[in-house]
Design a protein around this motif. Structure first.
Motif, PDB file in Angstrom:
ATOM      1  N   UNK A   1      39.789 -39.906  42.911  1.00 43.17           N
ATOM      2  CA  UNK A   1      39.984 -41.283  42.465  1.00 43.17           C
ATOM      3  C   UNK A   1      40.518 -42.146  43.613  1.00 43.17           C
ATOM      4  N   UNK A   2      41.461 -41.612  44.376  1.00 40.17           N
ATOM      5  CA  UNK A   2      42.003 -42.364  45.519  1.00 40.17           C
ATOM      6  C   UNK A   2      40.923 -42.615  46.563  1.00 40.17           C
ATOM      7  N   UNK A   3      40.095 -41.625  46.809  1.00 39.52           N
ATOM      8  CA  UNK A   3      39.007 -41.764  47.774  1.00 39.52           C
ATOM      9  C   UNK A   3      38.006 -42.836  47.297  1.00 39.52           C
ATOM     10  N   UNK A   4      37.688 -42.801  46.012  1.00 30.79           N
ATOM     11  CA  UNK A   4      36.763 -43.788  45.459  1.00 30.79           C
ATOM     12  C   UNK A   4      37.361 -45.189  45.528  1.00 30.79           C
ATOM     13  N   UNK A   5      38.653 -45.296  45.267  1.00 30.89           N
ATOM     14  CA  UNK A   5      39.315 -46.597  45.325  1.00 30.89           C
ATOM     15  C   UNK A   5      39.307 -47.138  46.759  1.00 30.89           C
ATOM     16  N   UNK A   6      39.577 -46.274  47.723  1.00 33.55           N
ATOM     17  CA  UNK A   6      39.546 -46.679  49.134  1.00 33.55           C
ATOM     18  C   UNK A   6      38.147 -47.121  49.524  1.00 33.55           C
ATOM     19  N   UNK A   7      37.149 -46.353  49.096  1.00 34.95           N
ATOM     20  CA  UNK A   7      35.760 -46.699  49.402  1.00 34.95           C
ATOM     21  C   UNK A   7      35.390 -48.046  48.775  1.00 34.95           C
ATOM     22  N   UNK A   8      35.825 -48.265  47.546  1.00 41.27           N
ATOM     23  CA  UNK A   8      35.568 -49.539  46.873  1.00 41.27           C
ATOM     24  C   UNK A   8      36.174 -50.699  47.655  1.00 41.27           C
ATOM     25  N   UNK A   9      37.414 -50.547  48.084  1.00 40.05           N
ATOM     26  CA  UNK A   9      38.094 -51.613  48.842  1.00 40.05           C
ATOM     27  C   UNK A   9      37.353 -51.904  50.149  1.00 40.05           C
ATOM     28  N   UNK A  10      36.902 -50.848  50.838  1.00 43.35           N
ATOM     29  CA  UNK A  10      36.170 -51.026  52.101  1.00 43.35           C
ATOM     30  C   UNK A  10      34.858 -51.773  51.870  1.00 43.35           C
ATOM     31  N   UNK A  11      34.129 -51.376  50.821  1.00 44.59           N
ATOM     32  CA  UNK A  11      32.850 -52.026  50.523  1.00 44.59           C
ATOM     33  C   UNK A  11      33.062 -53.497  50.154  1.00 44.59           C
ATOM     34  N   UNK A  12      34.069 -53.783  49.349  1.00 44.90           N
ATOM     35  CA  UNK A  12      34.354 -55.171  48.962  1.00 44.90           C
ATOM     36  C   UNK A  12      34.773 -55.989  50.183  1.00 44.90           C
ATOM     37  N   UNK A  13      35.576 -55.404  51.057  1.00 42.18           N
ATOM     38  CA  UNK A  13      35.975 -56.102  52.288  1.00 42.18           C
ATOM     39  C   UNK A  13      34.757 -56.427  53.149  1.00 42.18           C
ATOM     40  N   UNK A  14      33.798 -55.502  53.207  1.00 45.11           N
ATOM     41  CA  UNK A  14      32.576 -55.758  53.981  1.00 45.11           C
ATOM     42  C   UNK A  14      31.773 -56.896  53.363  1.00 45.11           C
ATOM     43  N   UNK A  15      31.662 -56.915  52.037  1.00 41.49           N
ATOM     44  CA  UNK A  15      30.957 -58.006  51.360  1.00 41.49           C
ATOM     45  C   UNK A  15      31.627 -59.347  51.640  1.00 41.49           C
ATOM     46  N   UNK A  16      32.945 -59.366  51.556  1.00 43.39           N
ATOM     47  CA  UNK A  16      33.693 -60.595  51.819  1.00 43.39           C
ATOM     48  C   UNK A  16      33.483 -61.052  53.253  1.00 43.39           C
ATOM     49  N   UNK A  17      33.490 -60.120  54.189  1.00 47.03           N
ATOM     50  CA  UNK A  17      33.276 -60.457  55.601  1.00 47.03           C
ATOM     51  C   UNK A  17      31.878 -61.039  55.829  1.00 47.03           C
ATOM     52  N   UNK A  18      30.881 -60.451  55.191  1.00 44.30           N
ATOM     53  CA  UNK A  18      29.510 -60.974  55.322  1.00 44.30           C
ATOM     54  C   UNK A  18      29.432 -62.394  54.766  1.00 44.30           C
ATOM     55  N   UNK A  19      30.033 -62.612  53.615  1.00 40.41           N
ATOM     56  CA  UNK A  19      30.016 -63.945  53.009  1.00 40.41           C
ATOM     57  C   UNK A  19      30.725 -64.952  53.916  1.00 40.41           C
ATOM     58  N   UNK A  20      31.851 -64.580  54.474  1.00 42.57           N
ATOM     59  CA  UNK A  20      32.588 -65.494  55.363  1.00 42.57           C
ATOM     60  C   UNK A  20      31.782 -65.812  56.621  1.00 42.57           C
ATOM     61  N   UNK A  21      31.104 -64.816  57.178  1.00 39.35           N
ATOM     62  CA  UNK A  21      30.276 -65.059  58.359  1.00 39.35           C
ATOM     63  C   UNK A  21      29.139 -66.015  58.029  1.00 39.35           C
ATOM     64  N   UNK A  22      28.465 -65.784  56.902  1.00 39.14           N
ATOM     65  CA  UNK A  22      27.357 -66.659  56.519  1.00 39.14           C
ATOM     66  C   UNK A  22      27.856 -68.073  56.238  1.00 39.14           C
ATOM     67  N   UNK A  23      29.029 -68.190  55.610  1.00 41.75           N
ATOM     68  CA  UNK A  23      29.589 -69.509  55.332  1.00 41.75           C
ATOM     69  C   UNK A  23      29.847 -70.253  56.628  1.00 41.75           C
ATOM     70  N   UNK A  24      30.363 -69.553  57.625  1.00 41.81           N
ATOM     71  CA  UNK A  24      30.640 -70.185  58.910  1.00 41.81           C
ATOM     72  C   UNK A  24      29.340 -70.616  59.597  1.00 41.81           C
ATOM     73  N   UNK A  25      28.327 -69.745  59.584  1.00 46.85           N
ATOM     74  CA  UNK A  25      27.046 -70.068  60.225  1.00 46.85           C
ATOM     75  C   UNK A  25      26.394 -71.272  59.549  1.00 46.85           C
ATOM     76  N   UNK A  26      26.327 -71.258  58.219  1.00 45.27           N
ATOM     77  CA  UNK A  26      25.681 -72.348  57.492  1.00 45.27           C
ATOM     78  C   UNK A  26      26.506 -73.633  57.630  1.00 45.27           C
ATOM     79  N   UNK A  27      27.828 -73.516  57.605  1.00 44.33           N
ATOM     80  CA  UNK A  27      28.680 -74.692  57.810  1.00 44.33           C
ATOM     81  C   UNK A  27      28.450 -75.323  59.173  1.00 44.33           C
ATOM     82  N   UNK A  28      28.274 -74.488  60.194  1.00 43.21           N
ATOM     83  CA  UNK A  28      27.996 -74.994  61.545  1.00 43.21           C
ATOM     84  C   UNK A  28      26.664 -75.729  61.571  1.00 43.21           C
TER      85      UNK A  28
END
Length: 178
Positions: free
Chosen positions: A4-31
């Motif tokens: 369960x701890x491993x799955x929770x860590x994996x979930x957090x990593x995947x969500x962080x990656x999604x958030x990072x992708x969204x932030x990068x795209x927001x910056x590119x499109x905003x520019x």
């Protein structure tokens, strides 16, 4: 507990990656939007400068025309009138060129974004589950000497690319599975 701890860590990593992708795209499109705004403002500034120049020339021309109308000497009036007429013709022709290149009512429609599909995908985010098996339509299935045709339907929301078909040949001696 460890799983369960491993799955929770994996979930957090995947969500962080999604958030990072969204932030990068927001910056590119905003520019891109900011760059488009700068280009439009530059064009508008050039158009304003051109219009101001045209107004200044027209104002000067009107003043000269008014002065020549006050001229009492007919010969001198004819000399200046020809010059003013030519300048009025040139000013009229050049003012036709000043049609605005940018419509001020334009919006940034080229930057319209539709996140409907992405929102739906994110809202459906969950553990992976196996797709439902297809329903075999026996009335459409056929078999001949060396060919078997199987028809099925699938009402699963997942996009299943293919299914593996396993079958058994019943013989008198032993069953063969392929």
């Amino acid at each position: 507990q460890v799983n369960a701890s491993r799955q929770e860590t994996k979930l957090m990593e995947e969500c962080d990656q999604l958030i990072e992708i969204i932030q990068q795209r927001r910056q590119i499109i905003g520019t891109k939007i900011k760059e488009g705004k700068v280009v439009r403002l530059r064009k508008l500034a050039q158009q304003i400068a051109n219009c101001k120049q045209c107004i200044e020339r027209s104002t000067s021309l009107i003043s000269q025309a008014e002065q020549s109308l006050k001229e009492n000497d007919h010969a001198r009036f004819l000399q200046t009138a020809k010059n003013i007429t030519e300048r009025v013709s040139m000013a009229t022709a050049s003012s036709q060129v000043l049609i605005p290149e940018i419509n001020l009512n334009d919006t940034f429609d080229t930057f319209a974004l539709d996140f409907t599909r992405e929102k739906k995908l994110l809202e459906c985010l969950d553990y992976l589950t196996a797709p439902n098996p297809p329903t075999i339509r026996e009335e459409l299935c056929t078999a001949s000497y060396d060919t078997i045709t199987v028809h099925w339907t699938s009402d699963d929301e997942f996009s299943v690319v293919s299914y593996e078909l396993q079958y058994t040949i019943f013989t008198g001696q032993a069953n063969v599975v392929s």
